[in-house]
Structures are given as structure tokens and as C-alpha cells.
Design an enzyme around this catalytic site. Structure first.
Site, mmCIF file in Angstrom:
data_model
loop_
_atom_site.group_PDB
_atom_site.id
_atom_site.type_symbol
_atom_site.label_atom_id
_atom_site.label_comp_id
_atom_site.label_asym_id
_atom_site.label_seq_id
_atom_site.Cartn_x
_atom_site.Cartn_y
_atom_site.Cartn_z
ATOM 1 N N SER A 1 33.704 -103.190 24.295
ATOM 2 C CA SER A 1 33.829 -103.438 25.725
ATOM 3 C C SER A 1 35.302 -103.365 26.115
ATOM 4 O O SER A 1 36.032 -102.480 25.663
ATOM 5 C CB SER A 1 33.225 -104.804 26.069
ATOM 6 O OG SER A 1 33.329 -105.074 27.449
ATOM 7 N N TYR B 1 35.114 -98.554 36.057
ATOM 8 C CA TYR B 1 35.197 -98.606 34.597
ATOM 9 C C TYR B 1 34.770 -99.976 34.085
ATOM 10 O O TYR B 1 33.947 -100.084 33.162
ATOM 11 C CB TYR B 1 36.630 -98.298 34.133
ATOM 12 C CG TYR B 1 36.840 -98.600 32.671
ATOM 13 C CD1 TYR B 1 36.301 -97.765 31.689
ATOM 14 C CD2 TYR B 1 37.559 -99.720 32.261
ATOM 15 C CE1 TYR B 1 36.470 -98.051 30.343
ATOM 16 C CE2 TYR B 1 37.738 -100.009 30.916
ATOM 17 C CZ TYR B 1 37.191 -99.173 29.963
ATOM 18 O OH TYR B 1 37.357 -99.465 28.632
ATOM 19 N N LYS C 1 31.556 -101.674 31.588
ATOM 20 C CA LYS C 1 31.727 -102.589 30.454
ATOM 21 C C LYS C 1 31.032 -103.922 30.711
ATOM 22 O O LYS C 1 30.473 -104.526 29.785
ATOM 23 C CB LYS C 1 33.214 -102.797 30.175
ATOM 24 C CG LYS C 1 33.929 -101.539 29.703
ATOM 25 C CD LYS C 1 33.275 -100.943 28.455
ATOM 26 C CE LYS C 1 34.057 -99.779 27.892
ATOM 27 N NZ LYS C 1 33.431 -99.214 26.675
#
Length: 281
Positions: A133, A147, A151
Site C-alpha cells: 500500500s 492514487y 491504496k
């Protein structure tokens, strides 16, 4: 001897992890979009390394990689979902196509791989799934919203998965790295095609062309790889593992801030419950 399947093994953390695994005598299915970038590794470990072409968002290639690794080595003991890339854009600037590709690579691809290895892990009642992650999952920054959303989604699935499979003898780990000296801020970082000047002082400062951190990050990929390998071998391995002094500092500060905010606003938060019998009286 364990067998690892490592995505994104041609550079950065994935390459360091692959070499560390092979150095200690384990088998490794190493994957990348272009297997030519893996040839040196396979040449060095011809009996224990298997290179497979893998575009993580291609379901057929995902299935083929798992099948090939299973046929060659007898099964996948440790899956490392490391492949992915960064993306910088203000929320308003991002295109639907760019965001779709980002989620296909950073979230849906890893989930597909997890689903392919789980049947054999359930049958053996053993296995480890490691999802890489980011410290952006607990705290996002301007230009990193999409982004870090990928994660955060991966962490949410990992949390549920861990609770589902731990009674079956399968472990799930989430790795939250800080800034490491890899290609993440270079070749692997994609910018949005749209630029809105109103965001110049927020998201704009973190655009790829304005990012000067590449090559100066504090994290050492080789040390991170060894730490991951050592931790996997521990019976008390954590569900989440921070990597890097910056990760510890940033995430600790973020979580403490959240706790302080919860405490401050708790008197108001609890007023939304149905009235108790005492309140009625």
C-alpha cells in the site's frame, strides 16, 4: 523452501524483494510487463526463478502466471502484490480514462491475483498475501487523491480478507512504505493531461515536473526487502507494517490527529443515538 509470486519485480522494491527471496534459497515467480527486464535475475537463479510477463490488469495473464508458477514449483506460498504506479492530478483535473486505468492497475489487478491464489491456499490451509500500500492510504496529499484512493481501497479489502481467511490458516499483510529510492517518483509516476491553474499552489506544486524528491528519498529498497522477508517468517507478523522512519512519523501524526478530533467531537457524535429510557424519563 517457499515459493513467492512477486509482481512488479523488474525494478524498485519488487526487484530488491525478488533478489532477497532468491538469495535465501526460496523459489520466486517474478513478473513484469517486459520479461527482458527480468532476464538477469533468471540467469543468476535458473533453477529457482521463473519469469512471467504480466500486465496486472489482464485477467488471462494473471491466470497464466499463477498456473505456471504452480506447475513449476508446486504452489504459491507467498503472493506479493507490488506492481502499480503513481498518479498526480487535482481531483478536478483527472480524466475518467486515467482514473479507470489507475484502479485497474493498483486495485482490481491485485484483487484478481488474490482470487487466483486463494483456492490453493485454502486447500493447504496455509499461505501469505502481502499487499503493498502506501502511507498515502491513512493520509493523502494534494494531487494524490486518486492514487491514495486505490491504496485505501486495497487496504479495505485486505482488512476484510484478513478476517475472512485467518481462521483458515492464511495470513494477510499490508505494507505501508514511506519514500523509498525507487522509480516511483520517476518512470512510474504519471501526470494528468489536464492542468487547471487555480490549483498551482496546491496540487500544482506536486506535479511530476515540480517534484525534486526522486533520488533523494530516505528509504533503502534492499533493507525494506530484507525486513519484509524476515517479518513474513515471524509467527507474530503484524497486519500492517510501516516501512521507513518517515512512515512512522507521518502515520503516527495522522492517527493521533484523528484520535484527537474524535475525542473533541465525541459529545456531539453520540447525540445521534435513539434516546435512552433515562432520557425519556
Amino acid at each position: 523452501m517457499s515459493t513467492w509470486l512477486i509482481t512488479g519485480a523488474s525494478s524498485g522494491l519488487g526487484a530488491a524483494l525478488a533478489r532477497t527471496v532468491l538469495d535465501q534459497g526460496d523459489n520466486a515467480v517474478v513478473t513484469a510487463r517486459n520479461t527482458e527486464h527480468l532476464q538477469e535475475l533468471v540467469d543468476a537463479y535458473p533453477h529457482t526463478a521463473l519469469a512471467m510477463a504480466l500486465e496486472i490488469s489482464d485477467h488471462d495473464q494473471v491466470v497464466t502466471a499463477v498456473q505456471a508458477g504452480t506447475e513449476r514449483f508446486g504452489g504459491i506460498d507467498v503472493l506479493v502484490n507490488n506492481a502499480g504506479h503513481g498518479y498526480r492530478a487535482a481531483v478536478e483535473e483527472a480524466s475518467v480514462g486515467e482514473v479507470d486505468e489507475l484502479f485497474a492497475t493498483n486495485f482490481f489487478g491485485p484483487v484478481d491475483l488474490i482470487k487466483q491464489v486463494l483456492p490453493q491456499m485454502r486447500e493447504r490451509r496455509a499461505g501469505t498475501i502481502i499487499n503493498v500500500s502506501s502511507i498515502g492510504a491513512p493520509r493523502s496529499n494534494p494531487a494524490s487523491g486518486y492514487y491514495t484512493a486505490t491504496k485505501a481501497a486495497l487496504e479495505g479489502v485486505s482488512d476484510a480478507l484478513n478476517r475472512e481467511v485467518s481462521p483458515l490458516g492464511i495470513r494477510v499483510m499490508v505494507i505501508e512504505p514511506g519514500a523509498f529510492r525507487t522509480d516511483f517518483s520517476g518512470r512510474s509516476l504519471k501526470p494528468s493531461q489536464t492542468v487547471i491553474e487555480d490549483y498551482a499552489e496546491t496540487a500544482g506544486k506536486r506535479r511530476k515536473e515540480n517534484d525534486t524528491t526522486n533520488g533523494t528519498q530516505p528509504g533503502d529498497p534492499a533493507r525494506a526487502a530484507q525486513t519484509i522477508v524476515d517479518t513474513v517468517q515471524r509467527k507474530d507478523a503484524p497486519f500492517r507494517l510501516l516501512l521507513g522512519s518517515d512512515a512512522v512519523s507521518i502515520v503516527s501524526e495522522e492517527l493521533q490527529g484523528r484520535l484527537d478530533e474524535i475525542t473533541e467531537w465525541a459529545p456531539l457524535s453520540v447525540t445521534t443515538d435513539f434516546p435512552t429510557s433515562e432520557e425519556h424519563a
